[in-house]
Design a protein around this motif. Structure first.
Motif, PDB file in Angstrom:
ATOM      1  N   ARG A   1      88.626  36.393  51.888  1.00 31.76           N
ATOM      2  CA  ARG A   1      89.976  36.863  51.581  1.00 31.76           C
ATOM      3  C   ARG A   1      90.963  35.740  51.924  1.00 31.76           C
ATOM      4  O   ARG A   1      91.046  35.300  53.074  1.00 31.76           O
ATOM      5  CB  ARG A   1      90.287  38.133  52.362  1.00 31.76           C
ATOM      6  N   VAL A   2      91.688  35.292  50.888  1.00 26.32           N
ATOM      7  CA  VAL A   2      92.576  34.145  51.024  1.00 26.32           C
ATOM      8  C   VAL A   2      94.000  34.573  50.705  1.00 26.32           C
ATOM      9  O   VAL A   2      94.269  35.159  49.653  1.00 26.32           O
ATOM     10  CB  VAL A   2      92.151  33.005  50.073  1.00 26.32           C
ATOM     11  N   GLY A   3      94.917  34.269  51.621  1.00 24.73           N
ATOM     12  CA  GLY A   3      96.333  34.534  51.389  1.00 24.73           C
ATOM     13  C   GLY A   3      97.056  33.260  51.015  1.00 24.73           C
ATOM     14  O   GLY A   3      96.725  32.174  51.508  1.00 24.73           O
ATOM     15  N   ILE A   4      98.028  33.380  50.123  1.00 24.85           N
ATOM     16  CA  ILE A   4      98.872  32.247  49.741  1.00 24.85           C
ATOM     17  C   ILE A   4     100.312  32.601  50.133  1.00 24.85           C
ATOM     18  O   ILE A   4     100.861  33.612  49.683  1.00 24.85           O
ATOM     19  CB  ILE A   4      98.800  31.967  48.223  1.00 24.85           C
ATOM     20  N   PHE A   5     100.891  31.779  50.983  1.00 25.40           N
ATOM     21  CA  PHE A   5     102.238  32.040  51.503  1.00 25.40           C
ATOM     22  C   PHE A   5     103.112  30.866  51.111  1.00 25.40           C
ATOM     23  O   PHE A   5     103.063  29.800  51.709  1.00 25.40           O
ATOM     24  CB  PHE A   5     102.168  32.188  53.016  1.00 25.40           C
ATOM     25  N   GLY A   6     103.919  31.054  50.051  1.00 28.44           N
ATOM     26  CA  GLY A   6     104.783  29.985  49.579  1.00 28.44           C
ATOM     27  C   GLY A   6     106.215  30.166  50.021  1.00 28.44           C
ATOM     28  O   GLY A   6     106.641  31.252  50.402  1.00 28.44           O
ATOM     29  N   GLY A   7     106.958  29.083  49.966  1.00 29.40           N
ATOM     30  CA  GLY A   7     108.376  29.124  50.336  1.00 29.40           C
ATOM     31  C   GLY A   7     108.908  27.725  50.515  1.00 29.40           C
ATOM     32  O   GLY A   7     108.145  26.754  50.582  1.00 29.40           O
TER      33      GLY A   7
ATOM     34  N   ALA B   1     103.400  35.724  58.784  1.00 31.10           N
ATOM     35  CA  ALA B   1     102.061  35.218  58.475  1.00 31.10           C
ATOM     36  C   ALA B   1     101.008  35.861  59.376  1.00 31.10           C
ATOM     37  O   ALA B   1      99.919  36.234  58.918  1.00 31.10           O
ATOM     38  CB  ALA B   1     102.035  33.703  58.617  1.00 31.10           C
ATOM     39  N   LYS B   2     101.335  36.001  60.642  1.00 28.65           N
ATOM     40  CA  LYS B   2     100.399  36.638  61.573  1.00 28.65           C
ATOM     41  C   LYS B   2     100.123  38.081  61.162  1.00 28.65           C
ATOM     42  O   LYS B   2      98.973  38.552  61.215  1.00 28.65           O
ATOM     43  CB  LYS B   2     100.958  36.602  63.010  1.00 28.65           C
ATOM     44  N   ALA B   3     101.170  38.791  60.782  1.00 26.11           N
ATOM     45  CA  ALA B   3     101.015  40.187  60.356  1.00 26.11           C
ATOM     46  C   ALA B   3     100.125  40.263  59.123  1.00 26.11           C
ATOM     47  O   ALA B   3      99.267  41.155  59.008  1.00 26.11           O
ATOM     48  CB  ALA B   3     102.379  40.804  60.077  1.00 26.11           C
ATOM     49  N   ALA B   4     100.296  39.335  58.180  1.00 29.72           N
ATOM     50  CA  ALA B   4      99.487  39.336  56.960  1.00 29.72           C
ATOM     51  C   ALA B   4      98.024  39.047  57.270  1.00 29.72           C
ATOM     52  O   ALA B   4      97.123  39.704  56.726  1.00 29.72           O
ATOM     53  CB  ALA B   4     100.035  38.304  55.981  1.00 29.72           C
ATOM     54  N   VAL B   5      97.791  38.079  58.129  1.00 28.47           N
ATOM     55  CA  VAL B   5      96.404  37.746  58.500  1.00 28.47           C
ATOM     56  C   VAL B   5      95.731  38.959  59.122  1.00 28.47           C
ATOM     57  O   VAL B   5      94.581  39.303  58.796  1.00 28.47           O
ATOM     58  CB  VAL B   5      96.381  36.539  59.467  1.00 28.47           C
ATOM     59  N   ARG B   6      96.460  39.618  60.002  1.00 26.36           N
ATOM     60  CA  ARG B   6      95.884  40.765  60.723  1.00 26.36           C
ATOM     61  C   ARG B   6      95.683  41.967  59.794  1.00 26.36           C
ATOM     62  O   ARG B   6      94.597  42.563  59.754  1.00 26.36           O
ATOM     63  CB  ARG B   6      96.810  41.135  61.883  1.00 26.36           C
TER      64      ARG B   6
ATOM     65  N   GLY C   1      93.299  41.167  56.774  1.00 29.86           N
ATOM     66  CA  GLY C   1      91.989  40.630  57.148  1.00 29.86           C
ATOM     67  C   GLY C   1      91.710  39.294  56.489  1.00 29.86           C
ATOM     68  O   GLY C   1      90.592  39.032  56.029  1.00 29.86           O
ATOM     69  N   LEU C   2      92.707  38.414  56.474  1.00 31.91           N
ATOM     70  CA  LEU C   2      92.550  37.140  55.790  1.00 31.91           C
ATOM     71  C   LEU C   2      91.638  36.194  56.560  1.00 31.91           C
ATOM     72  O   LEU C   2      91.738  36.054  57.777  1.00 31.91           O
ATOM     73  CB  LEU C   2      93.923  36.472  55.603  1.00 31.91           C
ATOM     74  N   ASP C   3      90.765  35.535  55.815  1.00 37.23           N
ATOM     75  CA  ASP C   3      89.923  34.487  56.406  1.00 37.23           C
ATOM     76  C   ASP C   3      90.656  33.156  56.416  1.00 37.23           C
ATOM     77  O   ASP C   3      90.448  32.327  57.296  1.00 37.23           O
ATOM     78  CB  ASP C   3      88.627  34.342  55.602  1.00 37.23           C
ATOM     79  N   THR C   4      91.499  32.953  55.416  1.00 36.55           N
ATOM     80  CA  THR C   4      92.282  31.720  55.287  1.00 36.55           C
ATOM     81  C   THR C   4      93.677  32.064  54.795  1.00 36.55           C
ATOM     82  O   THR C   4      93.839  32.913  53.921  1.00 36.55           O
ATOM     83  CB  THR C   4      91.618  30.743  54.288  1.00 36.55           C
ATOM     84  N   LEU C   5      94.669  31.387  55.369  1.00 33.80           N
ATOM     85  CA  LEU C   5      96.044  31.535  54.901  1.00 33.80           C
ATOM     86  C   LEU C   5      96.514  30.151  54.459  1.00 33.80           C
ATOM     87  O   LEU C   5      96.583  29.223  55.281  1.00 33.80           O
ATOM     88  CB  LEU C   5      96.956  32.065  56.001  1.00 33.80           C
ATOM     89  N   ILE C   6      96.808  30.019  53.190  1.00 32.88           N
ATOM     90  CA  ILE C   6      97.268  28.739  52.655  1.00 32.88           C
ATOM     91  C   ILE C   6      98.795  28.774  52.566  1.00 32.88           C
ATOM     92  O   ILE C   6      99.366  29.542  51.794  1.00 32.88           O
ATOM     93  CB  ILE C   6      96.661  28.453  51.276  1.00 32.88           C
ATOM     94  N   VAL C   7      99.440  27.968  53.402  1.00 27.70           N
ATOM     95  CA  VAL C   7     100.900  27.884  53.419  1.00 27.70           C
ATOM     96  C   VAL C   7     101.307  26.780  52.447  1.00 27.70           C
ATOM     97  O   VAL C   7     100.836  25.642  52.554  1.00 27.70           O
ATOM     98  CB  VAL C   7     101.416  27.586  54.837  1.00 27.70           C
TER      99      VAL C   7
ATOM    100  N   GLU D   1      99.749  27.226  65.591  1.00 26.26           N
ATOM    101  CA  GLU D   1      99.170  28.234  66.483  1.00 26.26           C
ATOM    102  C   GLU D   1      98.395  29.313  65.736  1.00 26.26           C
ATOM    103  O   GLU D   1      97.701  30.123  66.355  1.00 26.26           O
ATOM    104  CB  GLU D   1     100.294  28.910  67.285  1.00 26.26           C
ATOM    105  N   LEU D   2      98.492  29.349  64.425  1.00 22.04           N
ATOM    106  CA  LEU D   2      97.815  30.365  63.621  1.00 22.04           C
ATOM    107  C   LEU D   2      96.535  29.760  63.052  1.00 22.04           C
ATOM    108  O   LEU D   2      96.565  29.005  62.079  1.00 22.04           O
ATOM    109  CB  LEU D   2      98.745  30.847  62.509  1.00 22.04           C
ATOM    110  N   GLU D   3      95.410  30.112  63.643  1.00 19.77           N
ATOM    111  CA  GLU D   3      94.139  29.438  63.365  1.00 19.77           C
ATOM    112  C   GLU D   3      93.736  29.446  61.888  1.00 19.77           C
ATOM    113  O   GLU D   3      93.270  28.415  61.381  1.00 19.77           O
ATOM    114  CB  GLU D   3      93.023  30.062  64.212  1.00 19.77           C
ATOM    115  N   PRO D   4      93.877  30.565  61.145  1.00 18.60           N
ATOM    116  CA  PRO D   4      93.417  30.532  59.745  1.00 18.60           C
ATOM    117  C   PRO D   4      94.332  29.757  58.802  1.00 18.60           C
ATOM    118  O   PRO D   4      94.013  29.606  57.627  1.00 18.60           O
ATOM    119  CB  PRO D   4      93.385  32.021  59.343  1.00 18.60           C
TER     120      PRO D   4
END
Length: 384
Positions: A2-8, A21-26, A29-35, A66-69
């Motif tokens: 599960r991969v999240g994409i967070f643009g801005g 971002a932390k709320a979205a990961v939690r 259940g994201l394995d990776t968050l791509i900012v 600080e956000l590991e994924p």
């Protein structure tokens, strides 16, 4: 996966971004968050004071460290021309072909989703995940998600997020006023101040804490007193009070370094030591000025006031005289003639400088130290 994409634009990134971002990961259940810091966004023009994309990428790395994924992508920032979400999402999907892709966005952006470029293709590739700030957002998101589902057969995820009432645009207003540091990760804030991005000026408490952490505890009362005296003198003689405070707070930041540490620091900054044996105590003015400029982004005016606060020089600016005297007569100072010098500093600035330089020369000569040539030049300039 599960991969999240967070643009801005992340202009600048702040704790609201990170908390979201932390709320979205939690919650997702994201394995990776791509900012993805944007290059040229399609929906708004970047403000004139926007740092280059590489600096926003660096700030984002600091903010999300600080956000590991989380990983920071330059896929948009290095792309010429306008960046569209559909292109970004498609490219990331190619990199993660078997992953479930979630496109994170605020409620305001979500409510315009059907007007985005190639929204049908976008919504076949990624599931929208919307940050909700409360009941009003929940209602709007729920209503709009029904429309999206009917048109594109896609389910919308809602991420409930603790509201932090701050925005990047508001921070850009606060930073030049020495406000807003509580909304920014300290490493990001340090970077902003170091480079004076957004016309930022350091929060006074933040600056003091940083400066005091570089001092021996026994020196802190002197620096605090110097700031207090510098403010009074600056007000009296019409000098920029902020410049005086910055110079006073930072004037001794390298005072505790050993001579070899000073020399190494000067070498790193490409500065000649330019002192004779026995003048090692003068090094802290040079290294202090260099570090104040490189780490705290002070102006040349402030750096020069730090540079000459020990020896003085010919043709001193009024700010340089204020800092020289504030260092000399701050409330904790106690020596023969200090009361006379204090009174003179508020009556005749040049006469006070003349007295201070003279006292300094006599004191050094009494201790068998040859005064620096620059001090004699300063005194002769005042007498001419």
């Amino acid at each position: 996966m599960r991969v999240g994409i967070f643009g801005g634009t992340f202009n600048p990134p702040h704790i609201g971004h990170v908390d979201s971002a932390k709320a979205a990961v939690r919650q997702l259940g994201l394995d990776t968050l791509i900012v993805v810091p944007s290059g040229i966004p399609p929906h708004k023009s970047l403000p004139i004071d926007t740092p280059p994309a590489d600096m926003r990428i660096h700030m984002s790395r600091l903010a999300f460290a600080e956000l590991e994924p989380a990983i920071i992508s330059n896929i948009e920032a290095e792309k010429p021309g306008v960046s569209y979400s559909v292109d970004t999402v498609t490219a990331i999907k190619e990199e993660y072909p078997n992953a479930s892709i979630f496109l994170l966005m605020g409620a305001d952006m979500y409510l315009t989703l059907d007007s985005w470029k190639d929204s049908g293709i976008l919504l076949k590739t990624a599931t929208p995940a919307v940050f909700s700030r409360g009941s009003d957002d929940h209602i709007k998101i729920a209503d709009y998600s029904l429309s999206i589902q009917k048109r594109f057969n896609v389910h919308t995820e809602t991420v409930t997020n603790n509201v932090i009432e701050i925005s990047s645009s508001r921070l850009r207003e606060l930073l030049p006023k020495r406000e807003g540091c509580e909304y920014i990760n300290d490493t990001v804030y340090s970077y902003i101040i170091k480079n004076r991005l957004y016309g930022a000026k350091p929060d006074w408490d933040w600056l003091r804490n940083r400066a005091y952490s570089m001092l021996k505890p026994s020196r802190i009362p002197h620096v605090a007193g110097c700031e207090e005296e510098a403010i009074r003198l600056a007000e009296h003689w019409g000098v920029d009070i902020d410049d005086a405070r910055e110079a006073a707070i930072l004037h001794d930041i390298t005072k505790k370094l050993e001579p070899q540490e000073h020399l190494k620091l000067l070498e790193e900054h490409g500065i000649s030591a330019g002192i004779k044996k026995g003048e090692e105590k003068l090094l802290h003015a040079k290294t202090g000025a260099a570090l104040a400029r490189s780490e705290f982004g002070v102006s040349d005016t402030v750096a020069d006031a730090i540079l000459w606060h020990t020896t003085g020089r010919a043709n001193m600016s009024t700010l340089e005289k204020v800092i020289y005297l504030a260092d000399y007569i701050e409330p904790a100072r106690d020596f023969d003639g200090v009361d006379i010098l204090r009174a003179l500093a508020y009556d005749n600035l040049d006469k006070a400088m003349e007295m201070g330089l003279g006292l300094s020369i006599r004191d050094m000569e009494a201790r068998g130290i040859t005064p620096n040539r620059t001090t004699f030049d300063a005194l002769n300039d005042l007498r001419s």
